[in-house]
Design a protein around this motif. Sequence first.
Motif, PDB file in Angstrom:
ATOM      1  N   THR A 101       0.835  -1.201   0.000  1.00 44.40           N
ATOM      2  CA  THR A 101       0.000   0.000   0.000  1.00 44.40           C
ATOM      3  C   THR A 101       0.871   1.253   0.000  1.00 44.40           C
ATOM      4  O   THR A 101       2.094   1.186   0.165  1.00 44.40           O
TER       5      THR A 101
ATOM      6  N   ALA B  86       0.859   3.342   2.394  1.00 43.30           N
ATOM      7  CA  ALA B  86       1.408   3.414   3.755  1.00 43.30           C
ATOM      8  C   ALA B  86       2.686   2.584   3.859  1.00 43.30           C
ATOM      9  O   ALA B  86       3.643   2.996   4.528  1.00 43.30           O
ATOM     10  N   ASP B  87       2.729   1.436   3.193  1.00 43.06           N
ATOM     11  CA  ASP B  87       3.949   0.616   3.189  1.00 43.06           C
ATOM     12  C   ASP B  87       5.101   1.386   2.550  1.00 43.06           C
ATOM     13  O   ASP B  87       6.238   1.339   3.038  1.00 43.06           O
TER      14      ASP B  87
ATOM     15  N   GLU C 108       5.430   4.696   2.382  1.00 39.65           N
ATOM     16  CA  GLU C 108       5.809   5.761   3.303  1.00 39.65           C
ATOM     17  C   GLU C 108       6.655   5.230   4.457  1.00 39.65           C
ATOM     18  O   GLU C 108       7.669   5.834   4.808  1.00 39.65           O
ATOM     19  N   HIS C 109       6.253   4.105   5.032  1.00 45.93           N
ATOM     20  CA  HIS C 109       6.984   3.536   6.171  1.00 45.93           C
ATOM     21  C   HIS C 109       8.396   3.132   5.775  1.00 45.93           C
ATOM     22  O   HIS C 109       9.351   3.399   6.520  1.00 45.93           O
ATOM     23  N   GLU C 110       8.535   2.507   4.604  1.00 41.22           N
ATOM     24  CA  GLU C 110       9.868   2.074   4.181  1.00 41.22           C
ATOM     25  C   GLU C 110      10.751   3.271   3.859  1.00 41.22           C
ATOM     26  O   GLU C 110      11.929   3.307   4.230  1.00 41.22           O
TER      27      GLU C 110
ATOM     28  N   GLU D   7      10.514   6.230   5.120  1.00 36.78           N
ATOM     29  CA  GLU D   7      10.834   6.836   6.416  1.00 36.78           C
ATOM     30  C   GLU D   7      11.916   6.017   7.130  1.00 36.78           C
ATOM     31  O   GLU D   7      12.849   6.577   7.700  1.00 36.78           O
ATOM     32  N   ARG D   8      11.779   4.687   7.076  1.00 30.47           N
ATOM     33  CA  ARG D   8      12.749   3.808   7.747  1.00 30.47           C
ATOM     34  C   ARG D   8      14.164   4.032   7.225  1.00 30.47           C
ATOM     35  O   ARG D   8      15.123   4.072   7.996  1.00 30.47           O
TER      36      ARG D   8
ATOM     37  N   TYR E 219       1.094   6.106  -5.482  1.00 30.64           N
ATOM     38  CA  TYR E 219       1.917   6.857  -4.537  1.00 30.64           C
ATOM     39  C   TYR E 219       3.252   7.228  -5.200  1.00 30.64           C
ATOM     40  O   TYR E 219       3.714   8.369  -5.105  1.00 30.64           O
TER      41      TYR E 219
END
Length: 92
Positions: A37, A39-40, A42-44, A46-47, A87
Motif C-alpha cells: 500500500t 502506507a507501506d 511511506e513507512h519504508e 521513512e525507515r 503513490y
Amino acid sequence: MNRGERAITIDEVPLEWCLQPGVKLDFRHLADGYVATAADMEHELERIGHTLKPLEIVIVNTRAGSRYGQNDYVSAGCGMGYEATMYLLERG
C-alpha cells in the motif's frame, strides 16, 4: 493518457528515464501474496530516511528473489498494488 491515445513504444522511451539515481525498498518481510500500500511505501522510505525525487528509479526487493529457480518463485513475495503504484507516480 486519454482513451484512444497510442501508448509510447519502448524505442520511444526517453533515455533519461532509464539512467537515473535509484532507491531500493526492502519488502522481503511482507507475506507472500500481500499487496503493498501507499502506507507501506511511506513507512519504508521513512525507515531508510529517503525522500523520493522526480524520475528516481524505485526497485522493490521482495522475497521472490530468494525463491528464484524454485517452483514457488512466481507466487513468492508481495505485489505492488494500485495505491502503492499511484503513490510513486504522484511523486514523479
